[in-house]
Structure formats: C-alpha cells, structure tokens
Design a protein around this motif. Structure first.
Motif, mmCIF file in Angstrom:
data_model
loop_
_atom_site.group_PDB
_atom_site.id
_atom_site.type_symbol
_atom_site.label_atom_id
_atom_site.label_comp_id
_atom_site.label_asym_id
_atom_site.label_seq_id
_atom_site.Cartn_x
_atom_site.Cartn_y
_atom_site.Cartn_z
ATOM 1 N N SER A 7 0.669 -3.076 -17.706
ATOM 2 C CA SER A 7 1.869 -3.841 -18.090
ATOM 3 C C SER A 7 3.025 -4.070 -16.827
ATOM 4 C CB SER A 7 2.192 -3.649 -19.448
ATOM 5 O OG SER A 7 1.011 -3.635 -20.035
ATOM 6 N N PRO A 8 3.702 -4.921 -17.079
ATOM 7 C CA PRO A 8 4.818 -5.065 -16.224
ATOM 8 C C PRO A 8 5.835 -3.897 -16.721
ATOM 9 C CG PRO A 8 4.703 -7.143 -17.002
ATOM 10 C CD PRO A 8 3.486 -6.338 -17.675
ATOM 11 N N GLY A 9 6.451 -3.157 -15.395
ATOM 12 C CA GLY A 9 7.388 -2.088 -15.853
ATOM 13 C C GLY A 9 6.548 -0.663 -15.684
ATOM 14 N N GLN A 10 5.363 -0.730 -16.097
ATOM 15 C CA GLN A 10 4.484 0.594 -16.052
ATOM 16 C C GLN A 10 4.425 1.074 -14.718
ATOM 17 O OE1 GLN A 10 0.798 -0.311 -18.389
ATOM 18 N NE2 GLN A 10 1.415 1.723 -19.422
ATOM 19 N N VAL A 11 4.877 2.698 -14.660
ATOM 20 C CA VAL A 11 4.888 3.257 -13.127
ATOM 21 C C VAL A 11 3.438 3.777 -13.082
ATOM 22 C CG1 VAL A 11 5.900 5.086 -12.171
ATOM 23 C CG2 VAL A 11 7.084 3.935 -13.648
ATOM 24 N N HIS A 12 2.809 3.543 -12.142
ATOM 25 C CA HIS A 12 1.644 4.040 -11.658
ATOM 26 C C HIS A 12 1.392 4.230 -10.088
ATOM 27 C CE1 HIS A 12 -1.234 0.797 -9.980
ATOM 28 N NE2 HIS A 12 0.234 0.384 -9.788
ATOM 29 N N GLU A 38 -2.679 7.495 -12.072
ATOM 30 C CA GLU A 38 -1.511 8.274 -12.711
ATOM 31 C C GLU A 38 -0.841 7.074 -13.131
ATOM 32 O OE1 GLU A 38 2.590 10.904 -12.314
ATOM 33 O OE2 GLU A 38 0.895 11.162 -10.824
ATOM 34 N N ILE A 39 -0.656 7.146 -14.631
ATOM 35 C CA ILE A 39 0.091 5.977 -15.358
ATOM 36 C C ILE A 39 0.946 6.482 -16.324
ATOM 37 C CG2 ILE A 39 -0.105 4.011 -17.105
ATOM 38 C CD1 ILE A 39 -3.120 3.995 -16.387
ATOM 39 N N ASP A 40 2.189 6.523 -15.999
ATOM 40 C CA ASP A 40 3.484 6.960 -16.850
ATOM 41 C C ASP A 40 3.175 8.374 -17.141
ATOM 42 O OD1 ASP A 40 5.093 4.819 -17.020
ATOM 43 O OD2 ASP A 40 3.790 3.935 -18.825
ATOM 44 N N PHE A 41 2.987 9.070 -16.186
ATOM 45 C CA PHE A 41 3.025 10.665 -16.066
ATOM 46 C C PHE A 41 1.856 11.184 -16.619
ATOM 47 C CE2 PHE A 41 7.159 9.014 -16.470
ATOM 48 C CZ PHE A 41 8.039 9.577 -15.334
ATOM 49 N N ASN A 42 0.781 10.369 -16.995
ATOM 50 C CA ASN A 42 -0.537 10.905 -17.312
ATOM 51 C C ASN A 42 -1.382 10.597 -16.179
ATOM 52 O OD1 ASN A 42 0.108 12.072 -19.979
ATOM 53 N ND2 ASN A 42 0.745 9.814 -20.582
ATOM 54 N N GLU A 98 0.765 -1.054 -0.122
ATOM 55 C CA GLU A 98 0.079 -0.156 0.163
ATOM 56 C C GLU A 98 0.917 1.399 -0.169
ATOM 57 O OE1 GLU A 98 -3.237 1.287 -0.029
ATOM 58 O OE2 GLU A 98 -3.637 -0.896 -0.736
ATOM 59 N N THR A 99 1.030 1.862 -0.980
ATOM 60 C CA THR A 99 1.719 3.025 -1.096
ATOM 61 C C THR A 99 1.346 4.585 -1.418
ATOM 62 O OG1 THR A 99 4.007 3.837 -2.242
ATOM 63 C CG2 THR A 99 2.411 2.361 -3.576
ATOM 64 N N ASP A 100 1.910 5.404 -1.111
ATOM 65 C CA ASP A 100 1.371 6.866 -1.581
ATOM 66 C C ASP A 100 2.367 7.124 -2.596
ATOM 67 O OD1 ASP A 100 3.473 7.338 -0.116
ATOM 68 O OD2 ASP A 100 2.264 8.787 1.304
ATOM 69 N N ARG A 101 3.109 6.475 -3.315
ATOM 70 C CA ARG A 101 4.282 6.735 -4.168
ATOM 71 C C ARG A 101 4.163 5.817 -5.411
ATOM 72 N NH1 ARG A 101 6.396 11.297 -3.086
ATOM 73 N NH2 ARG A 101 8.122 10.582 -4.775
ATOM 74 N N PRO A 102 4.187 6.338 -6.447
ATOM 75 C CA PRO A 102 4.299 5.786 -7.752
ATOM 76 C C PRO A 102 5.394 4.527 -7.543
ATOM 77 C CG PRO A 102 4.542 8.086 -8.342
ATOM 78 C CD PRO A 102 4.604 7.742 -6.677
ATOM 79 N N HIS A 103 4.778 3.441 -8.230
ATOM 80 C CA HIS A 103 5.549 2.128 -8.196
ATOM 81 C C HIS A 103 5.283 1.339 -9.419
ATOM 82 C CE1 HIS A 103 1.652 1.561 -6.624
ATOM 83 N NE2 HIS A 103 1.887 0.247 -7.142
ATOM 84 N N ARG A 104 6.136 0.227 -9.587
ATOM 85 C CA ARG A 104 5.494 -0.616 -10.729
ATOM 86 C C ARG A 104 5.789 -1.889 -10.207
ATOM 87 N NH1 ARG A 104 11.157 1.469 -13.642
ATOM 88 N NH2 ARG A 104 12.741 0.688 -12.263
ATOM 89 N N HIS A 105 5.158 -2.843 -11.154
ATOM 90 C CA HIS A 105 5.089 -4.276 -10.941
ATOM 91 C C HIS A 105 5.833 -5.180 -12.029
ATOM 92 C CE1 HIS A 105 0.825 -2.736 -10.004
ATOM 93 N NE2 HIS A 105 1.690 -2.785 -8.731
#
Length: 297
Positions: free
Chosen positions: A76-81, A59-63, A36-43
């Motif tokens: 998808s794997p690697g996407q920052v959200h 927020e997905i990849d700066f949008n 559970e995070t309040d920071r952007p992360h990825r999987h």
C-alpha cells in the motif's frame, strides 16, 4: 543514512496509471521503471508483487519474509519495503494509482475493503497452490495483452481485469487466513471501519474515545468488538500504528526523537520515548542505532 525515498507512479510515454512489468533475475529491465535500489523505500501508489519462480527475501515494515514461488505480496502507499531477488527469480510487478482503481465509482474506500491493503496489522502476503495461482497468471496475461493493444475501451478493460484479479486474491486471502466466520460476524464491518479510520487519523488522534464517538459507541464497546475480531483492543491497535510510524521516522529520516514525538502529536517527548521502549524493548535512539548497523553490514 539518507532519508527514505518516496517514488511517484512510474512515468511512461502514455502516462499510464496502470502498469505491468515482467521481471527476470535480480533486476527490472525496463527504462520506464522509476527505481532500482538496494535501500528500503516506499511508493505513493499501490504495488502487487507476483512471484512465479525463484527465491529471495522481501522486507515489509521491519518484517522479513522469504519469497516463495506461487505467491503474491501486496504493498500500500507509504509502506516501507525492499525486495532482494536471486538470479533464478521470475515474476511480475503490477502498479496502479488509487485514482485508477476507483475512477468509475469515485469511492476510494473500495481499496480499504480489501484485507491485504492499507492494514498494517495483517500480513500482506498470499501463498497459493499451482492451480489457483495459474488462474491469476491467466488474468495477468490478459492485462499484458490489453496493454499492448490499447483499444477504445483500454482503461475500462484494464480496470475490470484488475478488479477481478484483486477480488480473486481477496477470496483466497480470506480462505487462507480462515476469516470466514469473522467476516460473518456483525462486528466485522465495524472493526474494518475502525482500522480505516485509524489509518487516516492516527497521527492526530490517539484516544479510543475519539474513534468511539465517530462510530457512535462507547470506548468499552469499541475495545470489546475490535478485540473480538482482531484479537487486539482498539487502544493497542492505535499504539501499534503510532510505533510503526515512529520506526519509519527513526530509520528513514534524520528527525530527532523530539521532532518525531511532535510529528506524532505527543506534546511530551519523554512520554513518547517511554511508550516506544515499553513496546519495542529499546529506546528510540537504541532502535535507530540497531537498524542503522543492520543495513550497514
């Protein structure tokens, strides 16, 4: 800022490679969910976010996208959200590994054939009417019951439900974005092959010539066919993917501009900086500062 965190598949006692979580309110009340995070992360796994009711933003990849009821977001794997939910939120999170989905076929490219996965040039969001969304909720209900029953053909049944769910989503996605004519175009599959290849090779290969050779075309023809389907030339799509990765490095690692340039196979860091500024309007350092200030507010 701390470097971005990358999460593995959630660990359950059964080490299940497909998992489904119901979410009520702002948090996920499940001890096995990894974060559970309040920071952007990825999987390192795929995630499908099903928004039933409530509001928030994603927020997905700066949008940044507003969360709407009866909507599905695909990661998808690697996407920052980062998902920010309101108290009245109700939905589901579906997570699975690429190996789980393609186990029977040994063909990972099946996931690359779905328009909303592994393609940073498309919006990975599907908004549906109540009827079509309800049909997908019924499938989620079947998955949930199968997860509880754990019969002899448990994984095969779950995989089949997941495939039906994603194919239904693909059908709605194609309808929503009015791509039927393009999918009938003889160059649609070629553009899809190109984008899959870019996703796999963009850090090492920047030139259209490399991708054209791989696809047995001239660079001019590859640019022409890709632009016909996507609206953007092959060369511009390669640059866009490099810029997206540079943004991820700038915000979620402590790499210097020079180190990022080398990570992206630019021998001349100043050339990389010029390209970045031309595409974003900011130098790499200015972009990093602006985004850091955004998340510190």
């Amino acid at each position: 800022m701390e470097p971005i965190k990358t999460y593995e598949m959630p660990r359950t006692p059964e080490k299940q490679a497909f998992q489904l979580y119901e979410v009520q309110g702002k948090t996920i009340a499940n001890p096995h969910y990894p974060h559970e995070t309040d920071r952007p992360h990825r999987h390192k796994y795929y995630e499908v976010c099903v928004f039933v009711t409530g509001a928030g933003k994603h927020e997905i990849d700066f949008n940044t996208h507003q969360i709407q009821p009866n909507s599905i977001h695909f990661l998808s794997p690697g996407q920052v959200h980062l998902i920010s939910r309101e108290e009245d939120y109700h939905g589901y999170l579906m997570v699975f590994s690429k190996e789980f989905y393609s186990l029977d076929t040994f063909h990972e490219d099946l996931l690359f054939q779905l328009a909303f996965f592994n393609n940073p040039h498309r919006v990975p969001i599907l908004n549906l009417d109540a009827g079509n969304f309800g049909e997908l909720l019924d499938l989620i209900g079947l998955m949930g019951r199968e997860l509880q029953q754990k019969g002899a053909y448990h994984n095969g049944i779950l995989r089949s439900y997941l495939q039906v769910f994603l194919l239904k989503c693909q059908q709605h996605y194609v309808d929503f974005f009015a791509e039927k004519q393009k999918m009938g175009d003889p160059h649609y599959a070629l553009a899809q092959q190109f984008q899959t290849l870019v996703e796999q090779q963009f850090k090492r290969q920047h030139l259209v010539q490399y991708y054209a050779d791989h696809l047995a075309l001239s660079p001019a023809l590859l640019n022409k066919y890709v632009k016909k389907i996507t609206g953007t030339t092959a060369g511009d799509l390669i640059i866009e993917r490099l810029i997206l990765q540079a943004k991820r490095y700038l915000i979620y690692t402590d790499l210097t501009n020079k180190e990022i340039a080398y990570q992206l196979n630019y021998a001349d860091p100043s050339y990389f900086s010029r390209i970045f500024k031309k595409k974003t309007g900011l130098s790499p350092s200015e972009f990093r500062q602006a985004e850091n200030e955004k998340y510190q507010k």
